[in-house]
Write an enzyme that holds these catalytic residues in place. Structure first.
Site, mmCIF file in Angstrom:
data_model
loop_
_atom_site.group_PDB
_atom_site.id
_atom_site.type_symbol
_atom_site.label_atom_id
_atom_site.label_comp_id
_atom_site.label_asym_id
_atom_site.label_seq_id
_atom_site.Cartn_x
_atom_site.Cartn_y
_atom_site.Cartn_z
ATOM 1 N N ASP A 185 -50.410 -10.445 0.846
ATOM 2 C CA ASP A 185 -51.627 -10.506 1.705
ATOM 3 C C ASP A 185 -52.510 -8.539 1.546
ATOM 4 O O ASP A 185 -51.944 -7.759 1.932
ATOM 5 C CB ASP A 185 -52.089 -10.162 2.652
ATOM 6 C CG ASP A 185 -53.546 -10.713 3.490
ATOM 7 O OD1 ASP A 185 -54.033 -11.195 2.814
ATOM 8 O OD2 ASP A 185 -53.550 -8.825 3.829
ATOM 9 N N GLU A 269 -54.445 -13.212 -3.426
ATOM 10 C CA GLU A 269 -55.855 -13.536 -3.399
ATOM 11 C C GLU A 269 -55.987 -13.469 -4.608
ATOM 12 O O GLU A 269 -55.859 -12.131 -4.956
ATOM 13 C CB GLU A 269 -56.198 -13.448 -2.216
ATOM 14 C CG GLU A 269 -55.990 -11.811 -1.536
ATOM 15 C CD GLU A 269 -56.203 -10.862 -0.653
ATOM 16 O OE1 GLU A 269 -56.342 -11.350 0.259
ATOM 17 O OE2 GLU A 269 -55.282 -9.925 -1.143
ATOM 18 N N CYS A 322 -54.586 -22.508 8.688
ATOM 19 C CA CYS A 322 -53.547 -22.239 9.790
ATOM 20 C C CYS A 322 -52.100 -23.065 8.707
ATOM 21 O O CYS A 322 -52.491 -23.414 7.946
ATOM 22 C CB CYS A 322 -53.173 -23.847 10.503
ATOM 23 S SG CYS A 322 -51.611 -23.542 11.252
ATOM 24 N N CYS A 325 -50.155 -26.416 10.040
ATOM 25 C CA CYS A 325 -50.812 -27.137 9.631
ATOM 26 C C CYS A 325 -51.745 -27.260 9.130
ATOM 27 O O CYS A 325 -52.174 -28.957 8.793
ATOM 28 C CB CYS A 325 -50.935 -27.929 11.560
ATOM 29 S SG CYS A 325 -52.812 -26.979 12.125
ATOM 30 N N CYS A 341 -54.323 -21.451 16.240
ATOM 31 C CA CYS A 341 -54.105 -22.449 15.585
ATOM 32 C C CYS A 341 -55.200 -23.325 16.839
ATOM 33 O O CYS A 341 -53.995 -23.812 17.304
ATOM 34 C CB CYS A 341 -53.952 -23.231 15.028
ATOM 35 S SG CYS A 341 -53.931 -24.232 14.118
ATOM 36 N N CYS A 344 -52.298 -27.170 16.205
ATOM 37 C CA CYS A 344 -51.353 -26.883 16.639
ATOM 38 C C CYS A 344 -50.837 -25.773 17.600
ATOM 39 O O CYS A 344 -49.367 -25.763 17.630
ATOM 40 C CB CYS A 344 -49.866 -27.218 15.223
ATOM 41 S SG CYS A 344 -50.166 -25.093 14.191
ATOM 42 N N ASP A 351 -52.689 -10.750 8.739
ATOM 43 C CA ASP A 351 -52.517 -10.816 7.106
ATOM 44 C C ASP A 351 -51.224 -11.523 7.027
ATOM 45 O O ASP A 351 -50.827 -12.153 5.734
ATOM 46 C CB ASP A 351 -51.919 -9.562 7.386
ATOM 47 C CG ASP A 351 -53.505 -8.821 7.440
ATOM 48 O OD1 ASP A 351 -54.238 -9.273 7.201
ATOM 49 O OD2 ASP A 351 -53.165 -7.729 7.844
HETATM 50 ZN ZN LIG Z 1 -51.948 -25.003 12.651
#
Ligand SMILES: [Zn+2]
Length: 395
Positions: A185, A269, A322, A325, A341, A344, A351
């Site tokens: 990143d 990216e 995330c 998950c 998140c 989860c 980053d």
């Molecule tokens: Zn998650």
């Protein structure tokens, strides 16, 4: 493989004047050909019996009239205007193939550049021979060996540079030490965050320079338009931009060399996704420039080691997905460095989470590599979060 090395030139005053003259002739030829192209194209559309313009026909036409109409063009190497018109031809090719916008006229001060083909110049240690001018000193020696293809000479912030393109066919290095994948990143304040959890800060000098850039930018806006002081401040600012670009480029070289040496598959990216910290145009332009440079370096250095670079789709939400998950946030404000998140409860450093997603993306785009499954989240960073919260489901 084509690689380019951009080297600062050290022309004396007479040489600098000549370089500006060559760039002026190249710009004139380009603009002349563009105007002619538009005129002849319109004529051809109205009357199909008339020939459509091409870079070849325009080069011939200019050659036929320049002695009569533009005798000052003869004072510099004829290669420069010829190459400029060939570039116009390529610009139109890209335009018709919908890869680029319609070519625009070049402007003095912004487009001070010319290109020479390989048979027209010579490089010897720390100097380059420009036709009709002679040897000009270079700050460094050419980094690559191989067949020299072309040289693009340009002026930025009052300094001249030669970008020399070399075809380096056997520049292969031993394969990456670790055949694994990494996500990178790229940022502005931190140069890069890796999916391994490493944060590459970048040189301290860079942060000092960025601060100075802000001050100079403000100072410039206070100067009266058209005044001498404003012109001076402008040049100072341009020089600083150049200095920052060079510092950043050096730091990126260290980063890309180390990463391509260690990892086989590298996920990054697409432009404009990160680096928008603070959402300022300034930070943005610097991040964009860094991205292009990083991409260029990753590409050729990975190729030397038989590795590969995978660029995420422009809309790939690397920051707000995330990495544990797969839950996707609707929005993630630019200033938010850390988030939990809802799916989860993993605590993410912005980053680092993005870097992990980029790694997954790179791996799953590599056919048959690990089936494209998700990684268990081994790094749930941050002081507040429980370390285990990140280690949840797989697949
Ligand atoms: Zn998650």
């Amino acid at each position: 493989m084509l690689v380019a090395h951009r080297i600062r030139l050290e022309p004396n005053n007479v040489q600098a004047t000549h370089l500006a003259h060559v760039a002026g002739v190249a710009r004139f030829a380009y603009n002349w050909a563009l105007a002619e192209w538009q005129r002849q194209y319109a004529a051809h559309k109205a009357e199909p019996a008339l020939p459509a313009p091409s870079q070849l026909s325009l080069r011939r036409q200019l050659n036929a009239i320049k002695r009569e109409q533009f005798p000052w063009m003869l004072e510099v190497t004829k290669n420069a205007p010829q190459m400029a018109i060939m570039q116009l031809g390529r610009a139109f090719e890209n335009f018709f193939a919908k890869r680029a916008r319609h070519p625009t006229f070049r402007r003095k001060g912004r487009d001070d550049r010319f290109t020479l083909s390989n048979d027209l110049f010579k490089v010897d240690n720390r100097r380059i021979r420009i036709p009709r001018l002679g040897w000009v000193r270079m700050r460094e020696i050419l980094r690559f060996t191989g067949r020299i293809v072309s040289a693009a000479v340009s002026r930025t912030a009052g300094h001249w540079y030669a970008s020399i393109t070399v075809d380096a066919p056997d520049h292969s290095l031993p394969p990456a030490e670790n055949q694994g994948a990494v996500g990178v990143d790229l940022g502005v304040s931190a140069l890069a965050t890796l999916s391994t959890g490493e944060v590459v800060r970048g040189p301290k000098a860079l942060r000092t320079l960025l601060e100075r850039l802000r001050r100079l930018g403000r100072a410039l806006s206070r100067k009266v338009k058209g005044s001498r002081n404003r012109a001076k401040a402008k040049l100072k600012l341009a020089r600083l931009h150049e200095h920052i670009a060079n510092t950043r480029r050096d730091a990126l070289h260290k980063l890309t060399t180390s990463i391509t040496r260690r990892f086989h598959t590298i996920g990054i990216e697409d432009l404009n996704v990160s680096g928008m910290l603070g959402n300022r145009r300034l930070a943005r332009s610097i991040a964009d420039m860094g991205w292009y440079e990083a991409r260029r370096q990753f590409d050729y250095k990975a190729a030397w080691r038989g590795g590969r670079v995978v660029v995420a789709d422009r809309w790939y939400p690397s920051s707000k997905t995330c990495s544990c998950c797969g839950y996707r946030l609707a929005t993630l404000e630019l200033g938010v460095r850390q988030w939990t998140c809802p799916g989860c409860e993993a605590v993410h450093d912005r980053d680092h989470n993005a870097a992990v997603n980029l790694k997954d993306m790179a791996v799953s785009s590599t056919a048959s590599a690990c089936g494209g499954g998700r990684w268990p989240c081994a790094f749930a960073q941050g002081e507040t979060g429980p370390g285990e919260a990140g280690i949840r489901q797989q697949g």
